[in-house]
Design a protein around this motif. Structure first.
Motif, PDB file in Angstrom:
ATOM      1  N   VAL A 116       0.872  -1.170   0.000  1.00 53.01           N
ATOM      2  CA  VAL A 116       0.000   0.000   0.000  1.00 53.01           C
ATOM      3  C   VAL A 116       0.909   1.221   0.000  1.00 53.01           C
ATOM      4  CG1 VAL A 116      -1.720   1.312   1.302  1.00 53.01           C
ATOM      5  CG2 VAL A 116      -1.842  -1.194   1.245  1.00 53.01           C
ATOM      6  N   VAL A 117       0.733   2.070  -0.997  1.00 48.30           N
ATOM      7  CA  VAL A 117       1.540   3.284  -1.111  1.00 48.30           C
ATOM      8  C   VAL A 117       0.609   4.492  -0.986  1.00 48.30           C
ATOM      9  CG1 VAL A 117       3.076   4.635  -2.581  1.00 48.30           C
ATOM     10  CG2 VAL A 117       3.227   2.132  -2.590  1.00 48.30           C
ATOM     11  N   LEU A 118       0.945   5.363  -0.062  1.00 49.22           N
ATOM     12  CA  LEU A 118       0.188   6.605   0.130  1.00 49.22           C
ATOM     13  C   LEU A 118       1.035   7.778  -0.346  1.00 49.22           C
ATOM     14  CD1 LEU A 118      -1.206   6.078   3.740  1.00 49.22           C
ATOM     15  CD2 LEU A 118      -2.330   5.565   1.571  1.00 49.22           C
ATOM     16  N   LYS A 119       0.432   8.625  -1.123  1.00 51.12           N
ATOM     17  CA  LYS A 119       1.118   9.842  -1.562  1.00 51.12           C
ATOM     18  C   LYS A 119       0.763  10.957  -0.588  1.00 51.12           C
ATOM     19  CE  LYS A 119       1.008   8.646  -6.509  1.00 51.12           C
ATOM     20  NZ  LYS A 119       1.705   7.506  -6.474  1.00 51.12           N
ATOM     21  N   PHE A 127       3.712   0.681   2.787  1.00 52.49           N
ATOM     22  CA  PHE A 127       3.419  -0.265   3.866  1.00 52.49           C
ATOM     23  C   PHE A 127       3.076  -1.624   3.284  1.00 52.49           C
ATOM     24  CE2 PHE A 127       1.604   3.866   5.059  1.00 52.49           C
ATOM     25  CZ  PHE A 127       2.039   4.070   6.346  1.00 52.49           C
ATOM     26  N   SER A 128       3.217  -2.654   4.083  1.00 55.29           N
ATOM     27  CA  SER A 128       2.523  -3.906   3.778  1.00 55.29           C
ATOM     28  C   SER A 128       1.067  -3.658   4.173  1.00 55.29           C
ATOM     29  CB  SER A 128       3.099  -5.063   4.598  1.00 55.29           C
ATOM     30  OG  SER A 128       2.788  -4.898   5.973  1.00 55.29           O
ATOM     31  N   GLY A 129       0.149  -4.413   3.625  1.00 56.46           N
ATOM     32  CA  GLY A 129      -1.259  -4.240   3.981  1.00 56.46           C
ATOM     33  C   GLY A 129      -1.494  -4.366   5.472  1.00 56.46           C
ATOM     34  N   ARG A 130      -0.811  -5.312   6.096  1.00 60.22           N
ATOM     35  CA  ARG A 130      -0.945  -5.517   7.545  1.00 60.22           C
ATOM     36  C   ARG A 130      -0.493  -4.284   8.310  1.00 60.22           C
ATOM     37  NH1 ARG A 130       2.269  -6.762  11.743  1.00 60.22           N
ATOM     38  NH2 ARG A 130       1.464  -8.097  13.382  1.00 60.22           N
ATOM     39  N   ASP A 131       0.685  -3.766   7.971  1.00 61.55           N
ATOM     40  CA  ASP A 131       1.208  -2.596   8.669  1.00 61.55           C
ATOM     41  C   ASP A 131       0.365  -1.352   8.395  1.00 61.55           C
ATOM     42  OD1 ASP A 131       3.185  -4.168   9.777  1.00 61.55           O
ATOM     43  OD2 ASP A 131       4.742  -3.516   8.369  1.00 61.55           O
ATOM     44  N   TYR A 132      -0.141  -1.247   7.174  1.00 64.35           N
ATOM     45  CA  TYR A 132      -1.031  -0.125   6.836  1.00 64.35           C
ATOM     46  C   TYR A 132      -2.285  -0.169   7.699  1.00 64.35           C
ATOM     47  CZ  TYR A 132      -4.678   2.382   4.336  1.00 64.35           C
ATOM     48  OH  TYR A 132      -5.736   3.213   4.026  1.00 64.35           O
ATOM     49  N   LEU A 133      -2.915  -1.334   7.770  1.00 64.02           N
ATOM     50  CA  LEU A 133      -4.149  -1.477   8.544  1.00 64.02           C
ATOM     51  C   LEU A 133      -3.915  -1.193  10.022  1.00 64.02           C
ATOM     52  CD1 LEU A 133      -7.135  -2.361   8.924  1.00 64.02           C
ATOM     53  CD2 LEU A 133      -6.268  -4.703   9.176  1.00 64.02           C
ATOM     54  N   LEU A 134      -2.930  -1.892  10.602  1.00 63.68           N
ATOM     55  CA  LEU A 134      -2.743  -1.846  12.058  1.00 63.68           C
ATOM     56  C   LEU A 134      -1.972  -0.630  12.550  1.00 63.68           C
ATOM     57  CD1 LEU A 134      -1.980  -5.629  12.667  1.00 63.68           C
ATOM     58  CD2 LEU A 134      -4.171  -4.428  12.942  1.00 63.68           C
TER      59      LEU A 134
END
Length: 168
Positions: A116-119, A127-134
């Motif tokens: 997951v990449v946020l601009k 982030f990995s999806g897990r790290d993005y979520l949590l």
């Protein structure tokens, strides 16, 4: 049995958005009962450098729909942030709930490793999806729901911990 990314995201986001909707209902009823212009609550903030209630709700909505979409690998819907009444904020929450509840659980399978990449203004965050979520999406979501709760409480609306948590 392990928890799925779906189980720890969509139902949790949906529940808290429902709780936020109930908090806003109490805020609107309180304003009516006390003959206070509802705009007072909508524009209220906890500190001069914090967003007002309307913006807190908009950001909570953005965090929920963005989280669900990114984890599902679908486009994040873009909505204007023009809500300025309790009815409009309730409609925003309902639209968000419709969107996130419409995401098939199968779309989140394997999303814990999806990138997951946020601009951001300061650059990109990856982030990995897990790290993005949590570590990003859920803490931000809860922050803005909590700020909305605190703004209403600060203004004398009779809300408490169980209103925030909802039915447990």
């Amino acid at each position: 049995m392990s928890l799925s990314m779906y189980e720890v995201s969509i139902p949790v986001l949906a529940r808290m958005l429902g709780n936020l909707s109930n908090l806003l209902k109490k805020g609107e009823a309180n304003a009516q009962a006390r003959s206070i212009d509802p705009k007072v609550y909508i524009d209220s903030r906890l500190a001069p450098d914090m967003y007002p209630l309307a913006r807190q709700v908009q950001i909570a909505s953005d965090m929920a729909k963005g989280c669900a979409a990114r984890l599902a690998g679908v486009e994040v819907p873009s909505w204007e942030d023009t809500e300025s009444t309790f009815d409009e904020l309730q409609a925003r929450i309902a639209k968000t709930l419709d969107f996130i509840k419409g995401i098939d659980a199968a779309k989140l399978e394997g999303s814990e490793t999806r990138t997951v990449v946020l601009k951001m203004r300061s650059g990109e965050l990856s982030f990995s999806g897990r790290d993005y979520l949590l570590g990003f999406a859920m803490p931000n979501f809860y922050f803005h729901v909590t700020a909305a709760y605190a703004i209403l409480r600060y203004n004398g609306v009779d809300v408490g911990k169980m209103d925030y948590l909802g039915g447990v």
